[in-house]
Design a protein around this motif. Sequence first.
Motif, short mmCIF file in Angstrom:
data_model
loop_
_atom_site.label_atom_id
_atom_site.label_comp_id
_atom_site.label_asym_id
_atom_site.label_seq_id
_atom_site.Cartn_x
_atom_site.Cartn_y
_atom_site.Cartn_z
N ARG A 104 1.24 14.97 -11.49
CA ARG A 104 2.32 15.69 -10.84
C ARG A 104 1.83 16.21 -9.29
O ARG A 104 2.04 17.29 -9.16
N MET A 105 0.78 15.57 -8.62
CA MET A 105 0.21 16.03 -7.53
C MET A 105 1.00 15.40 -6.28
O MET A 105 1.01 14.12 -5.96
N PRO A 106 1.35 16.23 -5.50
CA PRO A 106 2.46 15.82 -4.39
C PRO A 106 1.74 15.24 -3.29
O PRO A 106 1.90 15.77 -2.17
N ILE A 107 0.66 14.36 -3.22
CA ILE A 107 -0.09 13.81 -2.25
C ILE A 107 0.79 13.17 -1.17
O ILE A 107 1.68 12.12 -1.84
N VAL A 108 0.70 13.01 0.07
CA VAL A 108 1.38 12.10 1.00
C VAL A 108 0.45 11.18 1.61
O VAL A 108 -0.72 11.46 1.99
N MET A 109 0.89 9.80 1.49
CA MET A 109 0.03 8.61 1.91
C MET A 109 0.83 7.93 2.92
O MET A 109 2.06 7.53 2.57
N MET A 110 0.14 7.26 3.95
CA MET A 110 0.71 6.46 4.77
C MET A 110 0.17 4.84 4.38
O MET A 110 -1.16 4.95 4.11
N ASN A 111 0.98 3.98 4.25
CA ASN A 111 0.69 2.77 3.78
C ASN A 111 0.98 1.60 4.95
O ASN A 111 2.14 1.81 5.20
N ALA A 112 -0.01 1.16 5.60
CA ALA A 112 0.41 0.00 6.55
C ALA A 112 0.40 -1.14 5.84
O ALA A 112 -0.39 -1.88 5.12
N ASN A 113 1.82 -1.70 5.90
CA ASN A 113 2.09 -2.98 4.87
C ASN A 113 1.52 -4.26 5.56
O ASN A 113 1.59 -4.43 6.69
N ARG A 114 0.41 -4.69 4.44
CA ARG A 114 -0.04 -5.81 4.86
C ARG A 114 -0.27 -6.83 3.66
O ARG A 114 -0.54 -6.25 2.56
N SER A 115 -0.30 -7.86 4.09
CA SER A 115 -0.45 -8.98 3.02
C SER A 115 -1.75 -8.80 2.23
O SER A 115 -2.74 -8.27 2.55
N LEU A 116 -1.81 -9.83 0.88
CA LEU A 116 -3.01 -9.48 0.21
C LEU A 116 -3.59 -10.75 -0.19
O LEU A 116 -3.07 -11.67 -0.06
N ALA A 117 -4.82 -10.72 -0.16
CA ALA A 117 -5.62 -11.99 -0.30
C ALA A 117 -5.59 -12.18 -1.64
O ALA A 117 -5.48 -11.79 -2.59
N LEU A 118 -5.87 -13.67 -1.73
CA LEU A 118 -6.22 -14.72 -0.79
C LEU A 118 -5.15 -15.49 -0.33
O LEU A 118 -4.00 -15.43 -1.37
N PRO A 119 -4.71 -16.28 0.58
CA PRO A 119 -5.73 -16.26 1.86
C PRO A 119 -5.93 -14.88 2.45
O PRO A 119 -4.81 -14.29 2.42
N TRP A 120 -6.90 -14.55 2.92
CA TRP A 120 -7.23 -13.44 3.41
C TRP A 120 -6.39 -13.35 4.88
O TRP A 120 -6.16 -14.12 5.53
N SER A 121 -5.72 -11.98 4.98
CA SER A 121 -4.96 -11.96 5.95
C SER A 121 -4.64 -10.58 6.64
O SER A 121 -4.45 -9.70 5.50
N ILE A 122 -4.88 -10.15 7.69
CA ILE A 122 -4.42 -8.82 8.25
C ILE A 122 -3.16 -8.52 8.58
O ILE A 122 -2.71 -7.36 8.60
N PHE A 123 -2.41 -9.65 8.30
CA PHE A 123 -1.01 -9.32 8.86
C PHE A 123 0.08 -8.84 7.93
O PHE A 123 -0.20 -8.86 6.51
N GLY A 124 1.32 -8.71 8.18
CA GLY A 124 1.98 -7.65 7.45
C GLY A 124 3.04 -8.44 6.63
O GLY A 124 3.45 -9.63 6.94
N ASP A 125 3.15 -8.11 5.27
CA ASP A 125 4.36 -8.16 4.39
C ASP A 125 4.36 -7.25 3.27
O ASP A 125 3.58 -6.06 3.51
N HIS A 126 5.23 -7.20 2.53
CA HIS A 126 5.48 -5.92 1.54
C HIS A 126 4.58 -6.14 0.11
O HIS A 126 5.03 -5.19 -0.74
N ARG A 127 3.78 -7.11 -0.12
CA ARG A 127 3.32 -7.31 -1.15
C ARG A 127 2.29 -6.25 -1.63
O ARG A 127 2.42 -6.13 -2.95
N ASP A 128 1.76 -5.60 -0.69
CA ASP A 128 0.84 -4.39 -1.28
C ASP A 128 1.63 -3.29 -2.01
O ASP A 128 1.32 -3.19 -3.08
#
Lengths: 403, 102
Positions: A104-128
């Motif tokens: 119950r720890m109210p940490i705030v995190m920003m997540n930059a939505n990015r694809s997951l490997a493999l294939p390796w990619s730095i570009f965006g989608d919501h899989r993460d």
Amino acid sequence: MKTQMSKQKVFISGDEAVALGVRLARPHVISAYPITPQTIVVERLSEMVEDGSLKARYIHVESEHSAMSAAMGASAVGARAFTATSSQGLLYMAEGMHYASGGRMPIVMMNANRSLALPWSIFGDHRDSLSMLDSGWIQVYVEDAQEALDMTIQAFRIAEDAAVLTPFMINLDGFILTHTYEIVDIPDQSKVDSFLPVFKTPNKMSLEKPKSMGFSTSPADNMEFKYQQHKAMLDAKDIIHSVDNKFGEIFGRSYGGMLDSYYCEDADYVLVTAGSVTGTARIAVDNLRSRGIKAGLIKLRYLRPFPDEELRAAAGDVKAIGVLDKDISFGYEGTIFTNVNSALAHLSIRHVSINFIAGLGGRDISIKDIEGIYQDLEEAVTVGKDKSFAKVRYVNMGVEIDG
Amino acid sequence: MLKPEIKNYVTPKHIRDYPTGPSFEAGHLVSINAGWRTFKPVVDINVCTGCYQCYLLCSDGAISKTDNKKIEFDYSFCKGCGVCAHECSFNAISMVKEELAK
């Protein structure tokens, strides 16, 4: 910031908007590890700590796992803690994320939505972030840089509410939001200070009243603690609404709470989106409306807790619903689609609902693509009465596929 | 003895009776913690010199000093690891099978 235009308005990226929002929220501890496309957030925050404009402890960590662990240590004893990550980094935090929500720890995190490997990619989608839906974190998806900044401030207030005490993830579409520049209104520090009270933890580190923290449970008690987490997340819905309203009163901007609907009142065909693609879809809806087609749009702002009642209220009367997923749960369908259908199943009418998988690994989604989605919905209603139609479709697939 | 006393465990009736998350006041013990012991340490007071080597080495703080400068065990917390018996330079402590111990 050097790009300042006036006292209040600045021309900044989504990442910079988050960093400015974090500074306004006055966290005590920031622990983060850089990863594209989140890097600028932590670069700006480290600069702010260095130049003294943000009085916080910036902890340099060797990994995302450590970033989450350090944030937990801080949050557990009542410090306001922030971290940020993306993609593979988010997954490396996965163990800690369940730990933080269970504690119950109210940490705030920003997540930059990015694809997951493999294939390796730095570009965006919501899989993460979608793969972390069950981690017990509140998840909000923002549409633009202003909403990113405003939600960073709202996030702390929601997460730290005594009825919630649940960590909070703010999702920005990688590059589309993190790296594009917009004019953003920066709230006054004094107003933010009055909006955001000091976090009062029930677990303050104290020699007078020492606590035993993070204990284990036998099967006799474990289920109750998990139910508590679930209850807190459900109760967060009311807090989300009231905090958004309060934010609107003070800063003149509010976002509709759990979801935002656009032209849904009389709509025949509604598309459900999350994140930045909503902006593109708004233009498509405007175009279709000008041609007399009753198109509507629902932006799911929160995916946890899930806006099921709000969805039923907004889309109860439509002929067909499309759900745009920037992800596939392999072997089934898009996860947002599954969630939407589950909410709609409680209605007496059965909707035509179609899943549109789009934008995987950063593939573009154009206004024309979205107009095509509405055309598919229209056809499914007229044609689908007589024959079956494909329930899951792929937008902008570059090649022919069977079936 | 600094050991917290065993408190009565009140079975929760409502979800509100649970603490918010798995944290609670330190030292709130509701049961003894020695259930898995197979051998228990027994000290021969006539051989014990009061050197307190075992007192210092006990991993669970289950040994305390007595007024007559000897030691005693807190069998509610001793796990029966045998470190004390192993380390005792005077062989004053022996490990005795639970059901055979008096």
